[in-house]
Design a protein around this motif. Structure first.
Motif, PDB file in Angstrom:
ATOM      1  N   GLN A  97       0.847  -1.193   0.000  1.00  0.00           N
ATOM      2  CA  GLN A  97       0.000   0.000   0.000  1.00  0.00           C
ATOM      3  C   GLN A  97       0.880   1.239   0.000  1.00  0.00           C
ATOM      4  OE1 GLN A  97      -2.664   0.160   3.308  1.00  0.00           O
ATOM      5  NE2 GLN A  97      -3.571   2.081   2.668  1.00  0.00           N
ATOM      6  N   ASP A  98       0.572   2.165  -0.869  1.00  0.00           N
ATOM      7  CA  ASP A  98       1.340   3.396  -1.008  1.00  0.00           C
ATOM      8  C   ASP A  98       0.863   4.405   0.034  1.00  0.00           C
ATOM      9  OD1 ASP A  98       3.288   4.935  -2.107  1.00  0.00           O
ATOM     10  OD2 ASP A  98       2.182   5.438  -3.924  1.00  0.00           O
ATOM     11  N   GLN A  99       1.747   4.763   0.950  1.00  0.00           N
ATOM     12  CA  GLN A  99       1.385   5.672   2.026  1.00  0.00           C
ATOM     13  C   GLN A  99       1.207   7.096   1.501  1.00  0.00           C
ATOM     14  OE1 GLN A  99       4.086   5.483   5.293  1.00  0.00           O
ATOM     15  NE2 GLN A  99       2.534   6.163   6.733  1.00  0.00           N
ATOM     16  N   ALA A 100       0.173   7.769   1.983  1.00  0.00           N
ATOM     17  CA  ALA A 100      -0.089   9.141   1.550  1.00  0.00           C
ATOM     18  C   ALA A 100       1.045  10.057   1.984  1.00  0.00           C
ATOM     19  CB  ALA A 100      -1.409   9.625   2.124  1.00  0.00           C
ATOM     20  N   GLN A 101       1.442  10.918   1.095  1.00  0.00           N
ATOM     21  CA  GLN A 101       2.458  11.923   1.383  1.00  0.00           C
ATOM     22  C   GLN A 101       1.939  13.268   0.921  1.00  0.00           C
ATOM     23  OE1 GLN A 101       6.523  11.282   0.701  1.00  0.00           O
ATOM     24  NE2 GLN A 101       6.504   9.223   1.503  1.00  0.00           N
ATOM     25  N   ALA A 102       2.713  14.304   1.205  1.00  0.00           N
ATOM     26  CA  ALA A 102       2.341  15.633   0.752  1.00  0.00           C
ATOM     27  C   ALA A 102       3.597  16.451   0.524  1.00  0.00           C
ATOM     28  CB  ALA A 102       1.452  16.322   1.780  1.00  0.00           C
ATOM     29  N   THR A 103       3.507  17.361  -0.431  1.00  0.00           N
ATOM     30  CA  THR A 103       4.560  18.350  -0.572  1.00  0.00           C
ATOM     31  C   THR A 103       4.196  19.513   0.353  1.00  0.00           C
ATOM     32  OG1 THR A 103       3.446  19.319  -2.489  1.00  0.00           O
ATOM     33  CG2 THR A 103       5.221  17.755  -2.926  1.00  0.00           C
ATOM     34  N   TYR A 104       5.223  20.203   0.830  1.00  0.00           N
ATOM     35  CA  TYR A 104       4.986  21.296   1.763  1.00  0.00           C
ATOM     36  C   TYR A 104       5.942  22.444   1.485  1.00  0.00           C
ATOM     37  CZ  TYR A 104       9.077  19.421   4.190  1.00  0.00           C
ATOM     38  OH  TYR A 104      10.331  18.967   4.497  1.00  0.00           O
ATOM     39  N   ALA A 105       5.622  23.593   2.065  1.00  0.00           N
ATOM     40  CA  ALA A 105       6.477  24.778   1.954  1.00  0.00           C
ATOM     41  C   ALA A 105       6.707  25.349   3.338  1.00  0.00           C
ATOM     42  CB  ALA A 105       5.823  25.828   1.071  1.00  0.00           C
ATOM     43  N   VAL A 106       7.947  25.766   3.569  1.00  0.00           N
ATOM     44  CA  VAL A 106       8.295  26.573   4.739  1.00  0.00           C
ATOM     45  C   VAL A 106       8.652  27.935   4.164  1.00  0.00           C
ATOM     46  CG1 VAL A 106       9.839  26.857   6.706  1.00  0.00           C
ATOM     47  CG2 VAL A 106       9.178  24.547   5.976  1.00  0.00           C
ATOM     48  N   LYS A 107       7.803  28.932   4.435  1.00  0.00           N
ATOM     49  CA  LYS A 107       7.947  30.246   3.824  1.00  0.00           C
ATOM     50  C   LYS A 107       8.332  31.301   4.848  1.00  0.00           C
ATOM     51  CE  LYS A 107       4.540  31.729   1.371  1.00  0.00           C
ATOM     52  NZ  LYS A 107       3.190  32.065   0.897  1.00  0.00           N
ATOM     53  N   CYS A 108       9.242  32.171   4.464  1.00  0.00           N
ATOM     54  CA  CYS A 108       9.529  33.363   5.258  1.00  0.00           C
ATOM     55  C   CYS A 108       9.014  34.551   4.454  1.00  0.00           C
ATOM     56  CB  CYS A 108      11.021  33.511   5.548  1.00  0.00           C
ATOM     57  SG  CYS A 108      11.393  34.998   6.504  1.00  0.00           S
ATOM     58  N   ASN A 109       7.905  35.115   4.883  1.00  0.00           N
ATOM     59  CA  ASN A 109       7.290  36.211   4.141  1.00  0.00           C
ATOM     60  C   ASN A 109       8.111  37.498   4.212  1.00  0.00           C
ATOM     61  OD1 ASN A 109       4.866  34.901   3.138  1.00  0.00           O
ATOM     62  ND2 ASN A 109       4.299  34.737   5.282  1.00  0.00           N
ATOM     63  N   ALA A 110       8.921  37.660   5.245  1.00  0.00           N
ATOM     64  CA  ALA A 110       9.736  38.866   5.383  1.00  0.00           C
ATOM     65  C   ALA A 110      10.862  38.920   4.351  1.00  0.00           C
ATOM     66  CB  ALA A 110      10.320  38.956   6.793  1.00  0.00           C
ATOM     67  N   THR A 111      11.433  37.754   4.034  1.00  0.00           N
ATOM     68  CA  THR A 111      12.569  37.708   3.096  1.00  0.00           C
ATOM     69  C   THR A 111      12.194  37.139   1.732  1.00  0.00           C
ATOM     70  OG1 THR A 111      13.244  35.526   3.890  1.00  0.00           O
ATOM     71  CG2 THR A 111      14.234  37.460   4.984  1.00  0.00           C
ATOM     72  N   HIS A 112      10.967  36.672   1.599  1.00  0.00           N
ATOM     73  CA  HIS A 112      10.479  36.060   0.348  1.00  0.00           C
ATOM     74  C   HIS A 112      11.330  34.869  -0.070  1.00  0.00           C
ATOM     75  CE1 HIS A 112       8.743  40.164   0.100  1.00  0.00           C
ATOM     76  NE2 HIS A 112       7.679  39.399  -0.031  1.00  0.00           N
ATOM     77  N   ARG A 113      11.639  34.021   0.926  1.00  0.00           N
ATOM     78  CA  ARG A 113      12.341  32.771   0.644  1.00  0.00           C
ATOM     79  C   ARG A 113      11.448  31.611   1.087  1.00  0.00           C
ATOM     80  NH1 ARG A 113      17.509  35.820   1.314  1.00  0.00           N
ATOM     81  NH2 ARG A 113      17.326  35.909   3.575  1.00  0.00           N
ATOM     82  N   VAL A 114      11.614  30.487   0.396  1.00  0.00           N
ATOM     83  CA  VAL A 114      10.760  29.327   0.646  1.00  0.00           C
ATOM     84  C   VAL A 114      11.569  28.047   0.495  1.00  0.00           C
ATOM     85  CG1 VAL A 114       9.942  29.268  -1.756  1.00  0.00           C
ATOM     86  CG2 VAL A 114       8.545  28.240   0.037  1.00  0.00           C
ATOM     87  N   TYR A 115      11.233  27.069   1.316  1.00  0.00           N
ATOM     88  CA  TYR A 115      11.798  25.726   1.206  1.00  0.00           C
ATOM     89  C   TYR A 115      10.672  24.793   0.802  1.00  0.00           C
ATOM     90  CZ  TYR A 115      13.909  21.269   2.386  1.00  0.00           C
ATOM     91  OH  TYR A 115      14.403  19.985   2.314  1.00  0.00           O
ATOM     92  N   SER A 137       0.033  12.220   7.824  1.00  0.00           N
ATOM     93  CA  SER A 137      -0.626  11.400   8.845  1.00  0.00           C
ATOM     94  C   SER A 137      -2.134  11.367   8.614  1.00  0.00           C
ATOM     95  CB  SER A 137      -0.333  11.947  10.242  1.00  0.00           C
ATOM     96  OG  SER A 137      -1.037  13.155  10.436  1.00  0.00           O
ATOM     97  N   LYS A 138      -2.794  10.459   9.296  1.00  0.00           N
ATOM     98  CA  LYS A 138      -4.246  10.357   9.175  1.00  0.00           C
ATOM     99  C   LYS A 138      -4.926  11.618   9.681  1.00  0.00           C
ATOM    100  CE  LYS A 138      -4.448   5.389   9.169  1.00  0.00           C
ATOM    101  NZ  LYS A 138      -4.943   4.164   9.743  1.00  0.00           N
ATOM    102  N   SER A 139      -4.257  12.358  10.570  1.00  0.00           N
ATOM    103  CA  SER A 139      -4.823  13.604  11.074  1.00  0.00           C
ATOM    104  C   SER A 139      -4.546  14.790  10.146  1.00  0.00           C
ATOM    105  CB  SER A 139      -4.282  13.904  12.473  1.00  0.00           C
ATOM    106  OG  SER A 139      -2.888  14.105  12.423  1.00  0.00           O
ATOM    107  N   GLY A 140      -3.871  14.528   9.009  1.00  0.00           N
ATOM    108  CA  GLY A 140      -3.634  15.566   8.026  1.00  0.00           C
ATOM    109  C   GLY A 140      -2.402  16.413   8.272  1.00  0.00           C
ATOM    110  N   LYS A 141      -1.467  15.909   9.079  1.00  0.00           N
ATOM    111  CA  LYS A 141      -0.239  16.653   9.369  1.00  0.00           C
ATOM    112  C   LYS A 141       0.950  15.986   8.696  1.00  0.00           C
ATOM    113  CE  LYS A 141      -1.946  18.302  13.760  1.00  0.00           C
ATOM    114  NZ  LYS A 141      -1.802  18.320  15.198  1.00  0.00           N
ATOM    115  N   VAL A 142       1.954  16.795   8.384  1.00  0.00           N
ATOM    116  CA  VAL A 142       3.197  16.292   7.815  1.00  0.00           C
ATOM    117  C   VAL A 142       4.272  16.458   8.885  1.00  0.00           C
ATOM    118  CG1 VAL A 142       4.903  16.549   5.985  1.00  0.00           C
ATOM    119  CG2 VAL A 142       2.492  16.918   5.475  1.00  0.00           C
ATOM    120  N   ASN A 143       4.797  15.319   9.375  1.00  0.00           N
ATOM    121  CA  ASN A 143       5.765  15.368  10.468  1.00  0.00           C
ATOM    122  C   ASN A 143       7.007  16.187  10.137  1.00  0.00           C
ATOM    123  OD1 ASN A 143       4.092  13.842  12.059  1.00  0.00           O
ATOM    124  ND2 ASN A 143       5.180  11.922  11.705  1.00  0.00           N
ATOM    125  N   ARG A 144       7.417  16.188   8.887  1.00  0.00           N
ATOM    126  CA  ARG A 144       8.617  16.948   8.515  1.00  0.00           C
ATOM    127  C   ARG A 144       8.421  18.448   8.716  1.00  0.00           C
ATOM    128  NH1 ARG A 144      13.020  15.072   7.025  1.00  0.00           N
ATOM    129  NH2 ARG A 144      13.603  16.810   5.699  1.00  0.00           N
TER     130      ARG A 144
END
Length: 105
Positions: A1-19, A26-33
């Motif tokens: 079974q293929d486990q659900a994953q998600a892409t995510y962004a860590v954004k700094c709005n002050a510097t306009h940089r993003v990771y 998770s089943k609760s809709g959170k991404v541990n990373r």
């Protein structure tokens, strides 16, 4: 079974940089990373020095966002797509990511 994953962004709005990254959704809709990034930043131990520096100055301007749910098989491709979109189409946002293909740290 293929486990659900998600892409995510860590954004700094002050510097306009993003990771852009991906992780298990998770089943609760959170991404541990995402929580892992926040923990490292809060403890002043994030391996991306520029992100840590921005956090130290502008912690209140950071956002931790889930971008898209995907399968584990597609997660790297989805990261690539998001990174290419930013590199190709955004004049405002710059990447914390050093490589087009994200690596785990």
């Amino acid at each position: 079974q293929d486990q659900a994953q998600a892409t995510y962004a860590v954004k700094c709005n002050a510097t306009h940089r993003v990771y852009i990254g991906s992780g298990i959704l998770s089943k609760s809709g959170k991404v541990n990373r995402l929580a892992y990034h926040r923990t490292l930043l809060s403890k002043n131990k994030h391996p991306i020095a520029l992100m840590q520096q921005d956090w130290d100055q502008f912690a209140d301007s950071f956002e931790f966002l889930i971008l898209k749910q995907c399968t584990a098989k597609d997660s790297r491709q989805e990261e690539q797509i998001q990174i290419i979109k930013i590199k190709s189409f955004s004049q405002k946002w710059k990447l914390y990511n050093k490589k087009a293909a994200c690596t785990k740290f």
